[in-house]
Design a protein around this motif. Structure first.
Motif, PDB file in Angstrom:
ATOM      1  N   GLN A   1       0.879  -1.170   0.000  1.00 19.43           N
ATOM      2  CA  GLN A   1       0.000   0.000   0.000  1.00 19.43           C
ATOM      3  C   GLN A   1       0.916   1.220   0.000  1.00 19.43           C
ATOM      4  O   GLN A   1       1.508   1.565   1.013  1.00 19.43           O
ATOM      5  CB  GLN A   1      -0.904  -0.013   1.235  1.00 19.43           C
ATOM      6  CG  GLN A   1      -1.973   1.047   1.261  1.00 19.43           C
ATOM      7  CD  GLN A   1      -2.851   0.899   2.513  1.00 19.43           C
ATOM      8  OE1 GLN A   1      -2.372   0.516   3.579  1.00 19.43           O
ATOM      9  NE2 GLN A   1      -4.119   1.199   2.378  1.00 19.43           N
ATOM     10  N   ILE A   2       1.057   1.867  -1.157  1.00 18.04           N
ATOM     11  CA  ILE A   2       2.062   2.905  -1.344  1.00 18.04           C
ATOM     12  C   ILE A   2       1.389   4.218  -1.739  1.00 18.04           C
ATOM     13  O   ILE A   2       0.571   4.251  -2.670  1.00 18.04           O
ATOM     14  CB  ILE A   2       3.069   2.486  -2.436  1.00 18.04           C
ATOM     15  CG1 ILE A   2       3.795   1.208  -1.999  1.00 18.04           C
ATOM     16  CG2 ILE A   2       4.057   3.596  -2.735  1.00 18.04           C
ATOM     17  CD1 ILE A   2       4.630   0.585  -3.086  1.00 18.04           C
ATOM     18  N   GLY A   3       1.735   5.276  -1.040  1.00 16.98           N
ATOM     19  CA  GLY A   3       1.125   6.575  -1.298  1.00 16.98           C
ATOM     20  C   GLY A   3       1.807   7.371  -2.384  1.00 16.98           C
ATOM     21  O   GLY A   3       1.193   8.233  -3.015  1.00 16.98           O
ATOM     22  N   ASP A   4       3.102   7.117  -2.619  1.00 15.82           N
ATOM     23  CA  ASP A   4       3.851   7.825  -3.664  1.00 15.82           C
ATOM     24  C   ASP A   4       4.914   6.872  -4.202  1.00 15.82           C
ATOM     25  O   ASP A   4       5.978   6.699  -3.607  1.00 15.82           O
ATOM     26  CB  ASP A   4       4.489   9.099  -3.117  1.00 15.82           C
ATOM     27  CG  ASP A   4       5.101   9.960  -4.233  1.00 15.82           C
ATOM     28  OD1 ASP A   4       5.152   9.499  -5.386  1.00 15.82           O
ATOM     29  OD2 ASP A   4       5.526  11.088  -3.932  1.00 15.82           O
ATOM     30  N   ALA A   5       4.613   6.251  -5.342  1.00 19.19           N
ATOM     31  CA  ALA A   5       5.474   5.200  -5.878  1.00 19.19           C
ATOM     32  C   ALA A   5       6.869   5.712  -6.207  1.00 19.19           C
ATOM     33  O   ALA A   5       7.859   4.974  -6.082  1.00 19.19           O
ATOM     34  CB  ALA A   5       4.835   4.597  -7.121  1.00 19.19           C
ATOM     35  N   ALA A   6       6.983   6.969  -6.625  1.00 21.58           N
ATOM     36  CA  ALA A   6       8.279   7.504  -7.052  1.00 21.58           C
ATOM     37  C   ALA A   6       9.289   7.521  -5.917  1.00 21.58           C
ATOM     38  O   ALA A   6      10.501   7.522  -6.160  1.00 21.58           O
ATOM     39  CB  ALA A   6       8.110   8.898  -7.625  1.00 21.58           C
ATOM     40  N   THR A   7       8.816   7.554  -4.679  1.00 24.98           N
ATOM     41  CA  THR A   7       9.724   7.591  -3.535  1.00 24.98           C
ATOM     42  C   THR A   7      10.029   6.201  -2.991  1.00 24.98           C
ATOM     43  O   THR A   7      10.787   6.055  -2.042  1.00 24.98           O
ATOM     44  CB  THR A   7       9.125   8.445  -2.410  1.00 24.98           C
ATOM     45  OG1 THR A   7       7.916   7.824  -1.927  1.00 24.98           O
ATOM     46  CG2 THR A   7       8.806   9.847  -2.899  1.00 24.98           C
ATOM     47  N   ASP A   8       9.434   5.178  -3.579  1.00 22.38           N
ATOM     48  CA  ASP A   8       9.627   3.811  -3.097  1.00 22.38           C
ATOM     49  C   ASP A   8      10.817   3.181  -3.822  1.00 22.38           C
ATOM     50  O   ASP A   8      10.884   3.217  -5.051  1.00 22.38           O
ATOM     51  CB  ASP A   8       8.363   2.983  -3.330  1.00 22.38           C
ATOM     52  CG  ASP A   8       8.389   1.665  -2.571  1.00 22.38           C
ATOM     53  OD1 ASP A   8       9.164   0.771  -2.966  1.00 22.38           O
ATOM     54  OD2 ASP A   8       7.625   1.525  -1.596  1.00 22.38           O
ATOM     55  N   PRO A   9      11.761   2.602  -3.100  1.00 20.43           N
ATOM     56  CA  PRO A   9      12.955   2.040  -3.752  1.00 20.43           C
ATOM     57  C   PRO A   9      12.642   0.855  -4.668  1.00 20.43           C
ATOM     58  O   PRO A   9      13.468   0.492  -5.510  1.00 20.43           O
ATOM     59  CB  PRO A   9      13.837   1.606  -2.564  1.00 20.43           C
ATOM     60  CG  PRO A   9      12.883   1.458  -1.411  1.00 20.43           C
ATOM     61  CD  PRO A   9      11.820   2.486  -1.627  1.00 20.43           C
ATOM     62  N   ARG A  10      11.458   0.256  -4.524  1.00 20.21           N
ATOM     63  CA  ARG A  10      11.098  -0.881  -5.378  1.00 20.21           C
ATOM     64  C   ARG A  10      10.529  -0.446  -6.720  1.00 20.21           C
ATOM     65  O   ARG A  10      10.333  -1.289  -7.606  1.00 20.21           O
ATOM     66  CB  ARG A  10      10.072  -1.761  -4.656  1.00 20.21           C
ATOM     67  CG  ARG A  10      10.602  -2.393  -3.390  1.00 20.21           C
ATOM     68  CD  ARG A  10       9.495  -2.961  -2.521  1.00 20.21           C
ATOM     69  NE  ARG A  10       8.642  -1.896  -1.985  1.00 20.21           N
ATOM     70  CZ  ARG A  10       7.662  -2.102  -1.097  1.00 20.21           C
ATOM     71  NH1 ARG A  10       7.427  -3.328  -0.659  1.00 20.21           N
ATOM     72  NH2 ARG A  10       6.928  -1.099  -0.658  1.00 20.21           N
TER      73      ARG A  10
END
Length: 348
Positions: free
Chosen positions: A96-105
């Motif tokens: 459950q991700i609110g901002d994908a661009a900040t996720d290392p995956r």
């Protein structure tokens, strides 16, 4: 306010009940998957939803259905463990991700074709194994931030995975498990059905006979496991180049037949040229797989010879296939990596 909440809850339950009822019908796998993604977009207020299933080798995530923004665009290929949805499959855990661009995956090197901020993804399970992933996205940040969103996503996954797997297993009895094209036993009966349908509707039917050029050298140089990966990638590339109603059959070995309903000779020739040119100009970048012996960075240029035939309204399915086969062999004799129509006229 309470009445608004009740109306939303009632609509959600209604959609889930309709989904459950539809998934008990005897319908093709693609329709199962599209029903799930349509419902996920509707209930969760998503802009895009997709279901991806692991291929038989469990190395690639194949797009089964998409709904919403970008649904008609060419889907991206994802290797297992690649990107966020690959991580979900590899680890068997929801995200459950609110901002994908900040996720290392997040797979930064891939272009979605539409903006993605929020992602909610749930693994699909069968018999203790992950068979795929259901995901929704939005261009808004924190679009799926509540526990209710996570619960609804899990409900979708739980109610859809069993019938999806049943449909997948039924499909495997008709499909070649290496390429997920239909197997050769399906060809003549399906051609007969399309001829009957064309007769009633006043349409035409055409087929392409495709044979991979010098494929034996791939097996000899890299091994049959790598050859199977090449076959699967070629089949995927062909499917991306044609319509949903076109039917890809693995005739045997490195031979395929594409059945094209409501397609005249000119359209069939154009499709054959598109497939031939795509394979000739774009190398196959094989996903690294120690179990299959595929080293990192392996690229293979795999061309194809194509024969084209259009039904003459009288001939049998076997005769139509034979004409396309003869045209393909003419393409081989003329130097391979080309398209020839059954009249013998060369097209490159």
């Amino acid at each position: 306010m309470l009445r608004g909440v009740n109306r939303d809850a009632h609509r959600t339950l209604s959609v889930l009940l309709q989904l459950t009822a539809q998934l008990t019908d005897d319908r093709p796998l693609e329709e199962f998957l599209k029903t799930v993604t349509d419902a996920a977009v509707d209930v969760l207020g998503a802009e895009h939803a997709s279901v991806r299933l692991l291929d038989p080798a469990r190395t690639m995530l194949l797009c089964g259905a998409r709904s919403g923004t970008g649904a008609d665009d060419r889907p991206m290929d994802f290797r297992r463990a690649e990107g966020i949805i690959g991580w979900v499959v590899e680890h068997g855990e929801a995200v459950q991700i609110g901002d994908a661009a900040t996720d290392p995956r997040w797979a930064h090197g891939k272009s979605q074709g539409f903006e993605v901020k929020s992602i909610l993804a749930e693994p699909l399970w069968s018999s203790g194994d992950v068979i795929g992933v259901l995901s929704v996205t939005s261009s808004r940040t924190d679009a799926f931030s509540t526990e209710d969103d996570k619960l609804l996503m899990r409900l979708f996954a739980n109610c859809s995975a069993p019938p999806i797997d049943r449909a997948r297993l039924r499909r495997l009895t008709l499909f070649d498990d290496t390429t997920m094209a239909f197997n050769h036993r399906y060809l003549v009966p399906r051609l007969g059905e399309e001829m009957d349908r064309a007769s009633r509707a006043g349409n035409e039917v055409s087929i392409l006979f495709l044979d991979l050029d010098h494929f034996k050298s791939v097996n000899d140089k890299f091994g049959h496991a790598v050859g199977d990966v090449v076959l699967r990638m070629v089949a995927d590339r062909v499917r991306r180049a044609v319509r949903r109603i076109d039917v890809l059959v693995r005739r045997g070995g490195e031979e395929f037949v594409l059945v094209m309903p409501a397609t005249n000779a000119t359209q069939a020739l154009a499709t054959g040229q598109r497939i031939q040119q795509t394979l000739a100009t774009e190398e196959l970048e094989l996903p690294a797989s120690p179990s299959s012996g595929v080293p990192h960075g392996l690229r293979v240029r795999q061309t194809v010879s194509v024969g084209v035939a259009t039904w003459d309204l009288r001939e049998s399915p076997e005769h139509l296939e034979r004409r396309a086969d003869e045209a393909m062999y003419e393409a081989k004799r003329m130097g391979r990596n080309r398209v020839v129509v059954s009249s013998g006229v060369q097209e490159t």
